[in-house]
Design an enzyme around this catalytic site. Structure first.
Site, PDB file in Angstrom:
ATOM      1  N   SER A 560      33.698   6.681  27.424  1.00  0.00           N
ATOM      2  CA  SER A 560      34.071   6.153  26.154  1.00  0.00           C
ATOM      3  C   SER A 560      34.124   4.616  26.080  1.00  0.00           C
ATOM      4  CB  SER A 560      35.340   6.965  25.735  1.00  0.00           C
ATOM      5  OG  SER A 560      35.883   6.653  24.398  1.00  0.00           O
ATOM      6  N   TYR A 573      44.440   9.373  27.076  1.00  0.00           N
ATOM      7  CA  TYR A 573      42.947   9.673  27.123  1.00  0.00           C
ATOM      8  C   TYR A 573      42.366   8.180  27.531  1.00  0.00           C
ATOM      9  CZ  TYR A 573      38.133  10.111  24.643  1.00  0.00           C
ATOM     10  OH  TYR A 573      37.077  10.294  24.471  1.00  0.00           O
TER      11      TYR A 573
END
Length: 683
Positions: A560, A573
């Site tokens: 990501s 996250y």
């Protein structure tokens, strides 16, 4: 899809008969045999009646035959070729001559058996490869058995390689035996004929069922000899566990000359054959019917150890036997090759038999590997039938070579389309049931890979796999990546489906967006268990398989932008993605010596089609940025340099580029797929 009805009634009858006969594997093997019908139609050029023959073209399958799979020829021209025939030494020239007999656009390419259908004086002809018929055809006293089983209704034809001369032979035999309904072709199969399509079908079935009944009534119940102690089938769980451990090694060896995919079969026929005393000698004789050995090679590799032998010893022995097999195959080629023979295509086995475990078959794609295994089961059935009433005696090795290295077969191989970029590669995609994973699975399959769609939601994985095209292209695998045992089972399932694994995409993920003070230890552990720990476990198990195969491989992490960019309310996250990002670097450094490349993709703002965003993450991020959730994708797009929204397909494109071979010297790389976020530029 609308199916167009055949324009000519003879074609409709032919297709119905072909599909009925071809859909029953007792009658003929996949893509084996052919059928024809003759009739009169109007020549659009002259307006006059013209006699035509419709016959299954080269490479088709009777069970699924359509009108497009038929070759259409003028009978007057086919018959005229008899006067132009230069003799058996030059009969291959006649195949090209069939092109000058085609009517109109001609349809499919005529097969080598076209002469058999065109020259036999009967309106309808079937040529089939039933196990029962080939059992008689490969018995050492096949001619006598044929007479004993059928009397004068079915005539024996000595072995001859398919071609124009065989067509002349059968035509002459039919003319000399007006009461015959067909013939048994030595070493090969059967041919039947009839005045109507129904009569031809009935005659074909009469020959097949009569042969079956004779073998059942008169056959030895133990044609393969007594059970070999220690060679009995292992229990199913142990058998499949051992198969999964052996398959990557076998596939690596079978891919020595060219990459192969695999298929595993532990059917009762295979296990029973391998448990009996006569199996080594019978296997060494090889298969007989041309359709069989063109796919199975002249003989299989047979492991000569009991089922209970230690796995390490079996692996060691397989490597020794493989080296011997390659030497023997090269010697076989050199014994029979002539100056104009095609080059040797490769010395690796297409069939590997392991007592107590089963059969491993290999081919250029999954369907070819599966069909090769099906053909060897046919061969086992043929051996059983022949041995039960006589002695199995396949055609001579020299004749097998003449077919295997036939220029006409070589030409057929040259006509095949080139492979797709990911052909022969086996991919496992975690989180493949939705969103980015689904897009990746579909793209990899479209580029030629076989895909194991792995997801905790087994129903979603099954839907994606079915949409890709079913078990020859994709299989669903249920897995919870937080469960170490489940990951091992998923890797074994992928291996048993296709032979191993070459390409793993760590995509499974989830996200909870909370400020630091609201983030619980449970939130932290869940995200790290799924993505950081899960990716590590999947990569570790994949690396085990890849190293055993010795074929290199690719591991791709879907990381990501948040792995390098610090955003608000994202501690669990973001930290997990940073962990994954560094796993890429660590594994690239460690696995490079095995030819395994490890790279990452850093997406951002994938809203549409994303499972993570749909599960609540989208609403949470929209609240953080103060925009409606429905406008989140547009919001992300506006903050990028390119001003474009990122979709799952864009991430899939990056995975393909990393794995298609164009970046073969790249490892440890992270590719941003974020439409340009300057703060996330890699430094």
């Amino acid at each position: 899809m609308k199916v167009t009805e055949p324009a000519h009634p003879a074609v409709a009858e032919l297709l119905a008969r072909s599909r009925e006969l071809g859909s029953d594997r007792r009658n003929t093997n996949y893509a084996g045999g052919n059928a024809s019908a003759k009739g009169t139609d109007i020549d659009p050029a002259s307006g006059a009646d013209v006699e035509l023959m419709w016959v299954k073209g080269s490479g088709g399958d009777l069970g699924t035959l359509t009108e497009a799979g038929l070759a259409v020829l003028r009978l007057d021209r086919v018959r005229a070729l008899v006067d132009r025939y230069p003799g058996e030494d030059r009969e291959d020239e006649m195949v090209a001559a069939f092109d000058y007999c085609l009517h109109g656009k001609g349809g499919a390419a005529p097969s080598i058996d076209t002469a058999m259908h065109g020259l036999v004086d009967a309106p309808h002809v079937d040529h089939l490869h039933p196990d029962s018929g080939i059992a008689l055809a490969t018995a050492v006293d096949g001619e006598e058995l044929t007479r004993k089983v059928f009397g004068e209704r079915v005539v024996w034809v000595p072995w001859r390689r398919p071609g124009f001369q065989l067509g002349l032979d059968i035509a002459a035999i039919k003319e000399a035996n007006p009461h015959a309904i067909g013939c048994v072709l030595g070493g090969h199969g059967i041919t039947a004929w009839g005045a109507t399509s129904d009569e031809c079908r009935q005659n074909s079935l009469d020959i097949i069922r009569t042969a079956e009944a004779y073998l059942a009534e008169h056959g030895d119940p133990e044609p393969f000899g007594p059970v070999l102690p220690g060679y009995e089938p292992l229990p199913e769980g142990e058998r499949r566990q051992r198969a999964a451990a052996l398959f990557p090694v076998l596939r690596g060896l079978a891919s020595t000359d060219s990459p192969q995919l695999g298929h595993f079969t532990d059917s009762g026929e295979v296990l029973e054959f391998l448990s009996r005393a006569k199996h080594p000698d019978l296997a060494a004789l090889g298969t007989s019917c041309p359709d069989h050995f063109l796919r199975t090679k002249v003989a299989p590799l047979v492991v000569d150890l009991p089922a209970t032998a230690p796995l390490e010893r079996v692996v060691e022995r397989v490597r020794e036997l493989h080296a011997t097999y390659r030497q023997d195959y090269a010697a076989y080629y050199n014994r029979h090759a002539t100056p104009d023979s095609p080059p040797m295509r490769g010395g690796d086995p297409a069939i590997v038999l392991v007592p107590g475990v089963g059969m491993f078959s290999f081919g250029r794609d999954k369907q070819t590997a599966r069909v090769a295994g099906e053909f060897y089961v046919n061969a086992i059935n043929v051996m059983r039938g022949a041995e039960s009433v006589s002695t199995y005696a396949p055609i001579p090795e020299s004749e097998k070579f003449r077919i295997e290295y036939w220029e006409l077969e070589e030409a057929k191989l040259r006509r095949m389309p080139g492979p797709k970029p990911l052909a022969t590669r086996i991919a496992l995609v975690t989180g493949g049931g939705s969103g980015i994973g689904k897009a990746i699975a579909r793209r990899l399959a479209a580029e030629g890979a076989c895909v194991a769609v792995a997801d905790r939601d087994e129903a979603a994985a099954a839907e994606v796999a079915e949409g890709i095209g079913g078990p020859d292209l994709a299989v669903p695998v249920g897995v919870d990546v937080t469960d170490e045992t489940a990951i091992g089972e998923a890797m074994a399932a992928c291996t048993l489906a296709f032979g191993g694994v070459d390409l793993v995409v760590n995509n499974a993920g989830l996200s909870v967006s909370k400020p630091l003070l609201e983030t619980t230890a449970k939130d932290w552990d869940l995200q790290h268990d799924v993505m950081a720990r899960g990716s590590f476990l999947v990569s570790r198990e994949a690396a085990r398989v890849m190293i055993e195969q010795g074929l290199g491989g690719d591991i791709v992490y879907i990381v990501s932008k948040n792995g390098v960019f610090a955003g608000p309310n994202n501690i669990a996250y973001g930290a997990t993605k940073a962990d994954q990002a560094h796993q890429v670097r660590l594994l690239a450094a460690e696995l490079g010596e095995h030819g395994i490349r490890v790279n990452g993709v850093n997406p951002d703002g994938v809203v549409r089609g994303s499972g993570i965003f749909a599960s609540g993450w989208g609403a949470q991020r929209a609240a953080v940025y103060g925009v409606p959730e429905s406008e989140l994708g547009a919001f992300y797009a506006k903050r990028t340099l390119l001003g474009r929204e990122v979709l799952p397909e864009h991430v899939a494109n990056a995975v393909f580029v990393l794995t298609c071979g164009e970046l073969s010297h790249t490892t440890g790389l992270h590719i941003p797929i974020d439409a340009g976020v300057a703060a996330a530029f890699l430094r």
